[in-house]
Design an enzyme around this catalytic site. Structure first.
Site, PDB file in Angstrom:
ATOM      1  CD  GLN A 260      -2.987   0.979   0.091  1.00 42.51           C
ATOM      2  OE1 GLN A 260      -3.306  -0.135  -0.349  1.00 42.51           O
ATOM      3  NE2 GLN A 260      -3.484   2.105  -0.402  1.00 42.51           N
ATOM      4  CB  ALA A 281      -5.964   3.919   1.998  1.00 43.62           C
ATOM      5  CB  SER A 286      -5.253   0.251   2.622  1.00 38.51           C
ATOM      6  OG  SER A 286      -5.959  -0.518   1.665  1.00 38.51           O
ATOM      7  CG  HIS A 288      -7.485  -3.295  -0.636  1.00 42.68           C
ATOM      8  ND1 HIS A 288      -8.124  -4.272  -1.383  1.00 42.68           N
ATOM      9  CD2 HIS A 288      -7.967  -2.113  -1.102  1.00 42.68           C
ATOM     10  CE1 HIS A 288      -8.936  -3.715  -2.263  1.00 42.68           C
ATOM     11  NE2 HIS A 288      -8.866  -2.391  -2.112  1.00 42.68           N
ATOM     12  CG  ASP A 295     -10.156  -2.759  -5.295  1.00 42.04           C
ATOM     13  OD1 ASP A 295     -11.009  -2.351  -4.480  1.00 42.04           O
ATOM     14  OD2 ASP A 295      -8.979  -2.356  -5.314  1.00 42.04           O
ATOM     15  CD  GLU A 340     -12.143   3.385  -4.196  1.00 44.31           C
ATOM     16  OE1 GLU A 340     -12.177   2.204  -3.796  1.00 44.31           O
ATOM     17  OE2 GLU A 340     -11.145   4.119  -4.071  1.00 44.31           O
ATOM     18  CG  HIS A 343     -13.191  -0.862  -1.957  1.00 37.63           C
ATOM     19  ND1 HIS A 343     -11.820  -0.916  -1.794  1.00 37.63           N
ATOM     20  CD2 HIS A 343     -13.706  -1.132  -0.732  1.00 37.63           C
ATOM     21  CE1 HIS A 343     -11.528  -1.201  -0.531  1.00 37.63           C
ATOM     22  NE2 HIS A 343     -12.667  -1.335   0.139  1.00 37.63           N
TER      23      HIS A 343
END
Ligand SMILES: [Zn+2]
Length: 369
Positions: A260, A281, A286, A288, A295, A340, A343
């Protein structure tokens, strides 16, 4: 003889007069205490208090009211103010060394007896000091009755208060952290492996955090890793979409802190920090990194766009598998990110359903808990 009789009669008369005078004197002298004993029996106040009430000429105001320990206590102190008599009668007495002083300060600020009862019922001494040190806050009773009122944020609610927003919005936004700028007042997340972990611009994962049960998704459903429960749900969702003639793929799932960091720095180099912050982010912030975000790509291997049939299918079905669209259109100020449509975040079926019904972001959902 007659004279003697007359004199005798006079002595008798005088005796009677003297007796009456003495009796009246005794009764008069003791009348106050007799009356006070009687009044204290019917009102609950002690004799000394009754005397003070009578001296202050307020007995008639309180005699039809229930006993008030607050009044009985405060009237003998420097804090007594006759203008607040009605309030004293309604304020529930609290055994606390600062109670009388704080009560008088709160009354001076403009708080009602009902407010003060609620304040003492629900708030600690710290919060009472916050109220005393700030301007009068007219919605105190309403705000503390909202179930996601967080006492440690009282001063921030007061500072963020405005006439346009309703109280629930004020509480929600302050609970999220929106009263402070993004990436200020950052909280280090404690329970990082919790499936309901909230990661955003105010809540940060540790740099070395790696979710404990990451698994790579089946290659027939694209690329990326998710935590076990999310991986299973994602594959079920892809299979269900396929049954409906819709093809979706995983595009990017778990991303490490360092991954990230590279991504974010790369975006900053291209677009600058301000722009990059709207869509990428900072490392540690994040979703993630939780292993719970994906995503999603459409059947042409591109990020989902809101014109895609895959988008429509996901919006209508993803919650059944525990996934929610995380960064909603029109909620950019709340999430801190641009819309988004690709996401998705795994939160489990029950929470996903609840969020869809409420029509709110995950940030708001957590802030209302
Ligand atoms: Zn994403």
């Amino acid at each position: 003889m007659a004279r003697k009789k007359k004199r005798k009669l006079s002595i008798k008369k005088i005796s009677i007069v003297i007796f009456v005078i003495i009796t009246i004197s005794i009764i008069t002298v003791n009348f106050d205490s007799i009356r006070n004993v009687y009044l204290s029996k019917i009102s609950g106040y002690n004799k000394e208090s009754i005397s003070v009430f009578i001296e202050n000429d307020i007995y008639k105001d309180i005699k039809n009211h229930e006993y008030s320990k607050t009044l009985e206590t405060i009237i003998n102190t420097e804090y007594y103010n006759k203008n607040y008599l009605d309030e004293y009668l309604d304020i529930v007495f609290v055994e606390n060394e600062n109670f009388l002083q704080n009560t008088s300060l709160l009354l001076d600020k403009g708080y009602s007896s009902n407010d003060i009862n609620n304040i003492y019922d629900k708030l600690t001494e710290n919060s009472i000091n916050v109220l005393i040190n700030n301007d009068y806050f007219k919605d105190i009773t309403n705000i503390i009755s909202i179930n996601y009122f967080k006492e440690d944020k009282l001063e921030r609610y007061i500072n963020y208060y405005n006439e346009e927003d309703d109280l629930e919005t004020i509480l929600t936004y302050v609970n999220i952290g929106l009263d402070n700028g993004y990436y200020t007042n950052v909280i280090e997340i404690e329970d990082q492996n919790n499936l309901l972990v909230l990661v955003n611009k105010y809540n940060k994962l540790q740099n070395d955090f790696v979710p404990k049960d990451l698994e790579t998704i089946s290659s027939k459903y694209g690329n990326g890793s998710l935590r076990k429960e999310a991986r299973i749900a994602f594959e079920e969702m892809c299979a269900a979409a396929k049954d409906d003639g819709i093809t979706i793929y995983g595009g990017s799932g778990y991303r490490s802190y360092s991954h990230q960091l590279r991504l974010y720095n790369n975006y900053v180099a291209i677009d600058g920090k301000i722009e990059a912050d709207t869509y990428s982010a900072r490392a540690g912030h994040s979703e993630h990194q939780t292993g719970l975000a994906m995503d999603i790509l459409n059947g042409r291997w591109s990020f989902i766009d809101d014109n895609d049939k895959e988008y429509t299918w996901l919006v209508n079905n993803s919650y059944k598998y525990g996934f929610i669209l995380r960064y909603l259109e029109g909620k950019e100020e709340i999430t801190g990110y641009m819309y988004e449509p690709w996401h998705y975040r795994f939160v489990g079926v029950d929470v996903a359903k609840e969020i869809i019904q409420l029509g709110i972001t995950y940030d708001e959902y957590v802030a209302k808990k």
